[in-house]
Design an enzyme around this catalytic site. Structure first.
Site, PDB file in Angstrom:
ATOM      1  N   PRO A 278       0.910  -1.232   0.074  1.00 56.68           N
ATOM      2  CA  PRO A 278      -0.046   0.000   0.034  1.00 56.68           C
ATOM      3  C   PRO A 278       0.816   1.089  -0.088  1.00 56.68           C
ATOM      4  O   PRO A 278       1.703   1.379   0.813  1.00 56.68           O
ATOM      5  CB  PRO A 278      -0.760  -0.167   1.189  1.00 56.68           C
ATOM      6  CG  PRO A 278       0.037  -1.085   2.059  1.00 56.68           C
ATOM      7  CD  PRO A 278       0.845  -1.998   1.150  1.00 56.68           C
TER       8      PRO A 278
ATOM      9  N   ASN B  34       9.444  -6.984   3.477  1.00 54.67           N
ATOM     10  CA  ASN B  34       9.305  -5.717   2.870  1.00 54.67           C
ATOM     11  C   ASN B  34      10.408  -4.745   2.962  1.00 54.67           C
ATOM     12  O   ASN B  34      11.131  -4.762   4.034  1.00 54.67           O
ATOM     13  CB  ASN B  34       8.007  -4.847   3.373  1.00 54.67           C
ATOM     14  CG  ASN B  34       7.775  -3.644   2.362  1.00 54.67           C
ATOM     15  OD1 ASN B  34       7.514  -2.528   3.174  1.00 54.67           O
ATOM     16  ND2 ASN B  34       7.945  -3.527   1.076  1.00 54.67           N
ATOM     17  N   GLY B  35      10.954  -4.383   1.671  1.00 53.92           N
ATOM     18  CA  GLY B  35      11.922  -3.223   1.755  1.00 53.92           C
ATOM     19  C   GLY B  35      13.175  -3.853   1.020  1.00 53.92           C
ATOM     20  O   GLY B  35      13.608  -4.896   1.131  1.00 53.92           O
ATOM     21  N   ASP B  36      13.509  -2.872  -0.141  1.00 56.60           N
ATOM     22  CA  ASP B  36      14.668  -3.261  -0.965  1.00 56.60           C
ATOM     23  C   ASP B  36      14.402  -4.358  -1.881  1.00 56.60           C
ATOM     24  O   ASP B  36      15.372  -4.943  -2.595  1.00 56.60           O
ATOM     25  CB  ASP B  36      15.948  -3.506  -0.296  1.00 56.60           C
ATOM     26  CG  ASP B  36      16.471  -2.418   0.431  1.00 56.60           C
ATOM     27  OD1 ASP B  36      16.035  -0.938   0.474  1.00 56.60           O
ATOM     28  OD2 ASP B  36      17.253  -2.247   1.447  1.00 56.60           O
TER      29      ASP B  36
ATOM     30  N   LYS C 293       0.896  -4.359   9.185  1.00 51.14           N
ATOM     31  CA  LYS C 293       2.201  -3.933   8.607  1.00 51.14           C
ATOM     32  C   LYS C 293       3.059  -2.997   9.540  1.00 51.14           C
ATOM     33  O   LYS C 293       2.694  -2.095  10.220  1.00 51.14           O
ATOM     34  CB  LYS C 293       2.235  -3.032   7.309  1.00 51.14           C
ATOM     35  CG  LYS C 293       3.390  -3.102   6.408  1.00 51.14           C
ATOM     36  CD  LYS C 293       3.034  -2.518   5.079  1.00 51.14           C
ATOM     37  CE  LYS C 293       4.423  -2.468   4.339  1.00 51.14           C
ATOM     38  NZ  LYS C 293       5.049  -1.098   4.486  1.00 51.14           N
TER      39      LYS C 293
ATOM     40  N   CYS D 163       4.070   3.345   8.839  1.00 46.82           N
ATOM     41  CA  CYS D 163       4.310   4.720   8.330  1.00 46.82           C
ATOM     42  C   CYS D 163       5.134   5.573   9.011  1.00 46.82           C
ATOM     43  O   CYS D 163       4.772   6.030  10.323  1.00 46.82           O
ATOM     44  CB  CYS D 163       3.175   5.167   7.850  1.00 46.82           C
ATOM     45  SG  CYS D 163       3.351   6.683   6.822  1.00 46.82           S
TER      46      CYS D 163
END
Length: 323
Positions: free
Chosen positions: A21, A204-206, A145, A106
């Site tokens: 998202p 999640n990430g990279d 998340k 976030c």
């Protein structure tokens, strides 16, 4: 490496590649394009629970979906358990998503300043209350998340509480809130979360290409991958990664013509779902033309235009020249 099938609650996916998202990015048209290229699950932009309850038109639009997108998830952001539950009830009835995700990661100051997003991670009891009230009240599976905390044990505590509260899955971004998007995703820390809990964990990430996708899955042992910034203007990344994980080989494609063709398709989807007036088309045009021959020239022209229709006409004429 064989592509795994991921199950979140009752939702059985054909693979394990998810679109993150992203605010101002993952509107319905963009999500549909990612689905066409192999994303197994897409999430809406985060929807503010307060704004939704105040009947914000922009919030309603964010939750719009279509049969072609199923399964899909809606992400909610907020800090009040009662308001989040009320908003989630509305989403369950109005949009009937397969998953409702709670944003606890976030790092933007406008979000954390209101006690939402990654700010929630500093209040473990509130995290537990939010997730448990949602899972007790909804028929729809709930996921969350998060980001990493400064100390690994704190992250693991949050993960355990989210699982105990009844969540069906957990996505972990491998950076702290303080890092924002700097530095590198901490894969060993994500692996520690995966080893700690039994519900599906999504890394999640990279994740930006075939090699990073394979490395992330191998080093974390996670059940799935969530792709965010690398998909902006580049929905084809899902097809590339999916093909590589299934075959061990890379897809060859003409980036110039493909990216412009994708943007043309994206505009058509925006028109089809009456979304042109609700997005910043200039921003999306910059993403879709990034790295292409003549892109600087086209972006300079886009910046001088007044409305979305003019931008659309310019992009389509540029596409015809290239084709």
């Amino acid at each position: 490496m064989k592509l795994k099938k991921l199950k979140i609650g009752r939702a059985e996916l054909s693979g394990n590649l998810l679109l993150a998202p992203m605010a101002d990015v993952t509107n319905l048209a963009f999500r549909l394009l990612c689905r066409r290229y192999g994303a197994d699950l897409t999430y809406t932009e985060m929807i503010n629970a307060d704004a939704l309850l105040n009947e914000s038109r922009k919030s309603f639009i964010k939750g719009l979906s279509s049969p072609d997108e199923r399964p899909f998830g809606v992400q909610l952001v907020g800090s009040c358990p009662e308001k989040l539950t009320k908003a989630a009830f509305f989403i369950e009835e109005k949009y009937r998503p397969e998953i409702i995700d709670i944003n606890m990661g976030c790092p933007a100051k406008c979000i954390t300043g209101a006690g939402c997003g990654s700010a929630l991670l500093n209040s473990p009891e509130l995290v537990y209350t939010i997730v448990s009230e949602l899972t007790d009240s909804l028929k729809t599976p709930v996921s969350a998340k998060i980001r990493l905390l400064g100390r690994e044990e704190k992250t693991l505590e949050i993960a355990r509480l989210i699982e105990k509260a009844g969540a069906s899955a957990l996505t972990v971004h491998g950076r702290t809130a303080g890092q924002m998007y700097s530095g590198s995703s901490n894969l060993p820390a994500i692996k520690a979360v995966k080893n700690e809990i039994s519900i599906p964990v999504i890394a999640n990430g990279d994740v930006k290409d075939e090699e990073s996708a394979e490395r992330t899955l191998e080093l974390t042992g996670c059940d799935g991958l969530m792709i965010g910034r690398a998909a902006m203007g580049n929905p084809f990344i899902f097809k590339r990664i999916r093909y590589y994980l299934e075959t061990g080989e890379k897809l060859e494609a003409d980036k110039q013509s493909r990216q412009l063709e994708d943007f043309d398709t994206y505009i058509s989807l925006l028109e089809e779902h009456d979304l042109l007036s609700s997005i910043n088309l200039r921003m999306h045009a910059h993403w879709f033309t990034k790295g292409l021959r003549g892109s600087r020239h086209i972006r300079e022209k886009i910046n001088s235009l007044e409305d979305g229709k003019a931008v659309t006409e310019l992009i389509r004429s540029f596409c015809q020249e290239i084709y």
